[in-house]
Design an enzyme around this catalytic site. Structure first.
Site, mmCIF file in Angstrom:
data_model
loop_
_atom_site.group_PDB
_atom_site.id
_atom_site.type_symbol
_atom_site.label_atom_id
_atom_site.label_comp_id
_atom_site.label_asym_id
_atom_site.label_seq_id
_atom_site.Cartn_x
_atom_site.Cartn_y
_atom_site.Cartn_z
ATOM 1 C CD GLU A 271 6.477 -73.589 -57.841
ATOM 2 O OE1 GLU A 271 7.162 -74.043 -58.182
ATOM 3 O OE2 GLU A 271 5.574 -73.433 -57.323
ATOM 4 C CG HIS A 294 5.718 -71.087 -60.185
ATOM 5 N ND1 HIS A 294 6.968 -71.424 -59.946
ATOM 6 C CD2 HIS A 294 5.774 -69.690 -60.654
ATOM 7 C CE1 HIS A 294 7.380 -70.093 -59.203
ATOM 8 N NE2 HIS A 294 7.201 -68.903 -59.671
HETATM 9 P P1 NAI Z 1 7.582 -56.333 -54.093
HETATM 10 O O1 NAI Z 1 8.964 -56.248 -53.814
HETATM 11 O O2 NAI Z 1 6.891 -55.054 -55.383
HETATM 12 O O3 NAI Z 1 6.341 -55.782 -53.283
HETATM 13 C C1 NAI Z 1 6.441 -57.150 -52.307
HETATM 14 C C2 NAI Z 1 5.263 -56.712 -50.822
HETATM 15 O O4 NAI Z 1 5.184 -57.180 -50.129
HETATM 16 C C3 NAI Z 1 6.014 -54.710 -50.227
HETATM 17 O O5 NAI Z 1 5.583 -54.017 -50.656
HETATM 18 C C4 NAI Z 1 6.271 -56.082 -49.175
HETATM 19 O O6 NAI Z 1 6.247 -54.853 -48.653
HETATM 20 C C5 NAI Z 1 5.788 -56.595 -48.533
HETATM 21 N N1 NAI Z 1 5.515 -56.958 -47.336
HETATM 22 C C6 NAI Z 1 6.639 -58.338 -47.158
HETATM 23 N N2 NAI Z 1 6.114 -58.748 -46.169
HETATM 24 C C7 NAI Z 1 5.583 -58.311 -45.868
HETATM 25 C C8 NAI Z 1 4.068 -59.610 -44.858
HETATM 26 N N3 NAI Z 1 5.056 -60.000 -44.369
HETATM 27 N N4 NAI Z 1 3.128 -58.532 -44.843
HETATM 28 C C9 NAI Z 1 2.712 -58.025 -46.040
HETATM 29 N N5 NAI Z 1 3.344 -57.556 -46.363
HETATM 30 C C10 NAI Z 1 4.423 -57.322 -47.564
HETATM 31 O O7 NAI Z 1 7.289 -58.011 -55.810
HETATM 32 P P2 NAI Z 1 6.223 -58.036 -56.342
HETATM 33 O O8 NAI Z 1 7.000 -57.895 -58.079
HETATM 34 O O9 NAI Z 1 5.405 -57.370 -56.715
HETATM 35 O O10 NAI Z 1 6.245 -59.640 -56.369
HETATM 36 C C11 NAI Z 1 5.261 -60.017 -55.204
HETATM 37 C C12 NAI Z 1 5.578 -61.331 -54.927
HETATM 38 O O11 NAI Z 1 4.984 -62.447 -56.260
HETATM 39 C C13 NAI Z 1 6.940 -62.101 -55.425
HETATM 40 O O12 NAI Z 1 7.002 -63.380 -54.167
HETATM 41 C C14 NAI Z 1 7.147 -62.807 -56.454
HETATM 42 O O13 NAI Z 1 8.129 -63.416 -56.026
HETATM 43 C C15 NAI Z 1 6.203 -63.196 -56.884
HETATM 44 N N6 NAI Z 1 6.934 -63.255 -58.023
HETATM 45 C C16 NAI Z 1 5.959 -64.800 -58.769
HETATM 46 C C17 NAI Z 1 5.269 -65.245 -59.807
HETATM 47 C C18 NAI Z 1 4.841 -66.127 -60.464
HETATM 48 O O14 NAI Z 1 5.385 -66.793 -62.061
HETATM 49 N N7 NAI Z 1 3.996 -66.742 -59.739
HETATM 50 C C19 NAI Z 1 5.913 -64.306 -61.011
HETATM 51 C C20 NAI Z 1 6.175 -62.347 -60.393
HETATM 52 C C21 NAI Z 1 6.426 -62.304 -58.995
#
Ligand code: NAI
Length: 411
Positions: A271, A294
């Site tokens: 990015e 982003h």
């Molecule tokens: P979270 O930690 O609550 O949920 C992530 C889920 O993914 C968990 O349930 C975990 O068990 C699962 N997981 C982990 N590895 C996996 C795999 N190999 N296969 C399937 N499932 C798997 O995280 P949250 O808050 O829901 O965030 C998700 C993503 O969104 C993170 O990467 C975070 O950095 C990103 N994010 C992006 C933003 C943006 O501005 N685009 C803003 C906020 C979060």
């Protein structure tokens, strides 16, 4: 929040909030009785930063201020750091830990913002709006119902059923979508959602696939050329999680072949570092791809939530000693200590220190009413609630135990 008397005059506890942290943070500190609050709309130049931090107890930053060992040397009184954002890469977490400084962030305050963006993108992509919009900007009139669909009844596949994934599932069901998810952990399905048998089965059976996984070795290039072969022909793909999850060249290929009918991508393997740098991506050529810089979690509401969440964690640590949800420190969740004095002792994690702490209490005839202990590889955090009358002598003796990093007493 109730104002609690602490051992240290709150007007002397200097709180520095930099980089335009949302005013909601300052309000939380003020409501908790803190008045010595310095704010700045930007990051500070080094000289000014170091002089501002010389007597600061708490520091709030976003992503620009780098907390290095050198900075810590210029902030000898610093007791806690709040990263008013998601990431904590800008902080040397080890250096802060061994100095006894817990670091807090707000990993989930922008969950709703991401969920809403994804929901909007799904609706627009199902209708083919990105392509029609781009064409209209060029003067082309694409009035047609062909390949334009409602969300109702469509199957949404959510990869990563965590904070964001579950919210999207709930919102999507309210639109009448059928929701399935894949997660490596066993997860309780919310609403009428169901767990897919496998990642590939989810790809094969979903009209829209959206990724909400963290960046790990397992999720790196999870959506690669092989995975794309398993997607339903003409499916829609959304990634607002991490830039490493979807292989962009494979996505471009699938878009070219019509295997993917539309996509929305918010995060990229590479990015631009600033708004001045050009965004380079093979996806720029596709009208049917929504490209966003982003900003999935970037809303005014999320900023306000982050301001509240992180400042509340700092206030709780200051008033009560709790380190719950710190990112670099032994986590201790503490009840209130009404009628007791609370001594917080942070030390290098060496054998025998707990015994020495308790020796101090027993040799001073101090009655312990509760004790909490947690250690990491390098640091131990012992919190002891004791009778008020005997606290001062014990406190002074605890400071002298070899290996002590810092001690605090809370009334
Ligand atoms: P979270 O930690 O609550 O949920 C992530 C889920 O993914 C968990 O349930 C975990 O068990 C699962 N997981 C982990 N590895 C996996 C795999 N190999 N296969 C399937 N499932 C798997 O995280 P949250 O808050 O829901 O965030 C998700 C993503 O969104 C993170 O990467 C975070 O950095 C990103 N994010 C992006 C933003 C943006 O501005 N685009 C803003 C906020 C979060």
């Amino acid at each position: 929040m109730t104002i609690q008397a602490t051992s240290f005059d709150k007007s002397k506890i200097k709180v520095v909030l930099l980089e335009g942290i949302h005013p909601s943070a300052e309000k939380v500190f003020q409501n908790a009785g803190y008045s010595n609050i310095v704010t700045a709309t930007k990051s500070l130049p080094q000289d000014e930063l170091y002089s501002t931090l010389a007597d600061a107890r708490f520091l709030g930053i976003r992503s620009r201020t780098q907390v290095t060992p050198e900075l810590l040397q210029h902030a000898p009184k610093l007791a806690g750091i709040g990263c008013f954002c998601i990431g904590t890469n800008q902080v040397d977490l080890k250096a802060t830990e061994v100095k006894g400084i817990p670091v807090f962030n707000a990993p989930f305050a922008n969950t709703r913002s991401v969920a809403e963006l994804v929901l909007g993108e799904m609706i627009l992509l199902l209708r083919g709006i990105p392509g029609k919009n781009a064409a209209a900007h060029r003067g082309e009139w694409m009035k047609s119902a062909v390949n334009s669909f409602e969300t109702r009844g469509k199957i949404l596949g959510i990869v990563g059923y965590g904070h964001i994934g579950t919210q999207i599932g709930i919102l999507a069901e309210n639109l009448g979508m059928r929701v399935q998810f894949f997660d490596i952990e066993s997860k309780l399905a919310l609403g009428n959602a169901r767990a897919a048998d496998s990642f590939l089965q989810l790809l094969e059976t979903s009209d829209i696939v959206t990724f909400h996984v963290p960046e790990t070795d397992l999720t790196k290039n999870m959506m690669d050329a092989t995975a794309f072969k398993h997607l339903r022909k003409g499916a829609i793909l959304i990634n607002a999680s991490r830039g490493t999850v979807v292989e962009i060249d494979s996505l471009a290929e699938a878009l070219r072949n019509g295997d993917v009918s539309g996509a929305a991508i918010d995060v990229f393997p590479k990015e631009p570092k600033s708004n001045q740098e050009e965004f380079v991506s093979p996806l720029r050529e596709f009208d049917n791809v929504i490209l966003t810089p982003h900003v999935g979690g970037s809303t005014v509401e999320a900023q306000a939530n982050i301001g509240i969440e992180v400042s509340e964690k700092l206030v709780r640590y200051s008033d009560n000693g709790s380190t719950l949800s710190t990112v670099n420190f032994p986590e201790v969740a503490l009840p209130s200590h009404v009628g007791k004095h609370r001594i917080c002792h942070i030390h290098h994690n060496e054998p025998g220190i707990l015994a020495k702490i308790n020796d101090v209490f027993s040799s001073n005839n101090v009655n312990i009413s509760a004790q909490y202990l947690q250690t990491s590889d390098s640091v131990g955090y012992v919190v002891t609630d004791i009778d008020q009358a005997s606290s001062d002598k014990a406190f002074e003796a605890l400071k002298l135990i070899p290996g002590t990093i810092r001690t605090r007493i809370l009334y």
